[in-house]
Design a protein around this motif. Structure first.
Motif, PDB file in Angstrom:
ATOM      1  N   PRO A 102       3.502  -2.801   5.933  1.00 48.17           N
ATOM      2  CA  PRO A 102       3.798  -1.842   4.874  1.00 48.17           C
ATOM      3  C   PRO A 102       5.202  -1.260   5.017  1.00 48.17           C
ATOM      4  CG  PRO A 102       2.360  -0.846   6.495  1.00 48.17           C
ATOM      5  CD  PRO A 102       2.500  -2.291   6.890  1.00 48.17           C
ATOM      6  N   TYR A 120       3.053   0.376   0.073  1.00 50.23           N
ATOM      7  CA  TYR A 120       3.597  -0.817  -0.581  1.00 50.23           C
ATOM      8  C   TYR A 120       3.896  -1.916   0.424  1.00 50.23           C
ATOM      9  CZ  TYR A 120       4.650   1.671  -4.937  1.00 50.23           C
ATOM     10  OH  TYR A 120       4.573   2.372  -6.104  1.00 50.23           O
ATOM     11  N   ARG A 152       5.772  -7.017  -5.157  1.00 49.45           N
ATOM     12  CA  ARG A 152       5.194  -5.918  -4.399  1.00 49.45           C
ATOM     13  C   ARG A 152       3.704  -5.879  -4.623  1.00 49.45           C
ATOM     14  NH1 ARG A 152       6.723  -0.350  -7.757  1.00 49.45           N
ATOM     15  NH2 ARG A 152       5.548  -0.938  -9.601  1.00 49.45           N
ATOM     16  N   SER A 153       3.017  -5.245  -3.686  1.00 52.52           N
ATOM     17  CA  SER A 153       1.569  -5.135  -3.772  1.00 52.52           C
ATOM     18  C   SER A 153       1.143  -3.897  -3.008  1.00 52.52           C
ATOM     19  CB  SER A 153       0.936  -6.378  -3.139  1.00 52.52           C
ATOM     20  OG  SER A 153      -0.465  -6.243  -3.080  1.00 52.52           O
ATOM     21  N   THR A 154      -0.021  -3.384  -3.328  1.00 47.45           N
ATOM     22  CA  THR A 154      -0.551  -2.272  -2.541  1.00 47.45           C
ATOM     23  C   THR A 154      -1.426  -2.779  -1.399  1.00 47.45           C
ATOM     24  OG1 THR A 154      -2.348  -2.061  -4.126  1.00 47.45           O
ATOM     25  CG2 THR A 154      -0.457  -0.593  -4.423  1.00 47.45           C
ATOM     26  N   THR A 155      -1.616  -4.075  -1.333  1.00 51.23           N
ATOM     27  CA  THR A 155      -2.334  -4.680  -0.211  1.00 51.23           C
ATOM     28  C   THR A 155      -1.443  -5.753   0.418  1.00 51.23           C
ATOM     29  OG1 THR A 155      -3.377  -6.243  -1.715  1.00 51.23           O
ATOM     30  CG2 THR A 155      -4.624  -4.256  -1.189  1.00 51.23           C
TER      31      THR A 155
END
Ligand code: F3S
Length: 76
Positions: free
Chosen positions: A45, A2, A68-71
């Motif tokens: 991250p 995240y 939030r983002s996964t990248t």
């Protein structure tokens, strides 16, 4: 993995994120929150050990200012 940062236009300086995840969030002299590790850029991250407290902060924010983002977020 995240990535997170605070949409400072939406932050109302309630302080909950810093209470829930003091290792992730701090706030400036106006009480506006930011991510500590990458100075609110959202480019580093979260550590595994911070994910649970991050989630608590994310859910607690009354204005949805925590994003939030996964990248990684791009630097602008
Ligand atoms: Fe702001 Fe939300 Fe934190 S309003 S101080 S980002 S809990």
């Amino acid at each position: 993995m995240y990535y997170t940062k605070v949409d400072q236009e939406k932050c109302i300086a309630c302080g909950l994120c810093q209470i829930k995840a003091p290792q992730v969030f701090n706030y400036n002299e106006e009480g506006i929150a930011y991510t500590i590790s990458d100075n609110n850029k959202g480019t580093l991250p979260l550590g595994k050990e911070d994910v649970e407290s991050f989630k608590a902060a994310y859910l607690a924010c009354p204005t949805g200012a925590i994003v939030r983002s996964t990248t990684p977020f791009s630097i602008d």
